[in-house]
Design an enzyme around this catalytic site. Structure first.
Site, PDB file in Angstrom:
ATOM      1  CB  THR A  73      -1.498  -9.699   0.955  1.00 27.62           C
ATOM      2  OG1 THR A  73      -0.861  -9.879   2.228  1.00 27.62           O
ATOM      3  CG2 THR A  73      -3.040  -8.902   1.176  1.00 27.62           C
ATOM      4  N   GLY A  74      -0.017 -12.185  -0.679  1.00 31.11           N
ATOM      5  CA  GLY A  74       0.867 -12.759  -0.761  1.00 31.11           C
ATOM      6  C   GLY A  74       0.897 -14.209  -0.663  1.00 31.11           C
ATOM      7  CB  SER A  75      -2.154 -16.043  -0.200  1.00 30.22           C
ATOM      8  OG  SER A  75      -3.064 -15.192  -1.147  1.00 30.22           O
ATOM      9  CB  THR A  76       0.933 -17.298  -5.082  1.00 25.34           C
ATOM     10  OG1 THR A  76       2.305 -16.693  -5.004  1.00 25.34           O
ATOM     11  CG2 THR A  76       0.184 -16.230  -5.909  1.00 25.34           C
ATOM     12  CB  SER A 122       9.726 -11.910  10.997  1.00 21.39           C
ATOM     13  OG  SER A 122      10.767 -12.415  11.181  1.00 21.39           O
ATOM     14  CE1 TYR A 127      11.439  -9.992   6.127  1.00 26.70           C
ATOM     15  CE2 TYR A 127      12.706 -10.663   7.960  1.00 26.70           C
ATOM     16  CZ  TYR A 127      11.564 -10.827   6.953  1.00 26.70           C
ATOM     17  OH  TYR A 127      10.784 -11.791   7.480  1.00 26.70           O
TER      18      TYR A 127
END
Length: 264
Positions: free
Chosen positions: A13-16, A141, A154
């Protein structure tokens, strides 16, 4: 080293861009059939085209869906009902003083960074359990362990990811399905690069100077004293997705350049 991923169906996911794109590249280079995800068709197609150029013969597809919403997750799951490997990488960040973070931001960050991975994992784990093999990775993270004062919302979501990953791993005891978290430190992703470039422009300084000052003041405990490259993080992601990582589960694996001062 053969990671045993040939023919495995993987969703990142979120792999652009950034870590997600690097992870998609790493998995595809190991023979996995990779699905790229992003919010817009244009971004997804651009990433798919770039990966196909870099890896001729690789099986790479794309699905545009905004996974920060339940509807977006449903769209993706309808198009891709089953995978062997799930990398929950999609996420957002934004520096903001605590007393200026409204309820709406707390909810937006939680739904984007945490619920997206929960929704996908909840769906895909059924098939993984039935096949007695699967890999789920949450890209967290170092901020999960050292909450950044400049973006507490975050950090909260990154810590929540660790709790979800560990708890899910516990429910899969005795199976061939593993669940782990990978914790990058400061990384030269697209978002970080844009942020640093804007900060440099605002101060009339060059990017290299801003990077040195960042590590001298904001992350002085870093041992490498630089931003990690996305592919350095992707190497860890690819390993924990592999057949060779079968004894690694419920773990929080740092790729932080030594930022976190810990020996375990």
């Amino acid at each position: 080293m053969d990671l045993g991923l040939t023919g495995k169906r993987a969703l990142v996911t979120g792999s652009t861009a950034g870590i997600g794109l690097a992870a998609a590249h790493a998995l595809a280079s190991e023979g996995a059939h990779v699905t790229v995800n992003g919010r817009t068709e244009a971004r997804v197609q651009s990433a798919v085209d770039a990966l196909r150029r870099a890896l001729p013969g690789a099986t790479i597809e794309g699905i545009a869906a905004d996974l920060s919403t339940a509807a977006g997750c449903k769209t993706l799951l309808t198009k891709l009902p089953d995978v062997d490997v799930l990398v929950n990488n999609m996420g957002i960040f934004e520096p903001k003083p605590f007393d200026e973070i409204p309820d709406e931001d707390w909810l937006r960050f939680f739904e984007t960074n945490v619920l997206s991975g929960i929704r996908l994992s909840r769906h895909y784990v059924t098939g993984m359990r039935a096949r007695n093999w699967g890999r789920i990775v949450f890209v967290s993270s170092e901020s999960a362990l050292q909450i950044p004062a400049e973006m507490i919302h975050y950090g909260m979501t990154k810590t929540a990811q660790l709790a979800v990953a560990r708890g899910l791993a516990e429910t899969l005891r005795g199976t061939g399905v593993t669940v782990n978290s990978v914790l990058p430190g400061p990384t030269a992703s697209e978002g970080v690069g844009d942020f640093v470039a804007k900060l440099a422009a605002a101060r009339g300084a060059d990017v290299a100077t801003v990077e040195r000052e960042f590590f001298a003041t904001a992350r002085p405990s870093s041992i490498i004293q630089r931003f990690a490259a996305p592919d350095e993080v992707a190497s860890m992601i690819a390993y924990v997705c592999s057949t060779r990582a079968s004894a690694t589960t419920g773990a929080a694996l740092l790729v932080d350049g030594g930022v976190v001062r810990a020996i375990a």
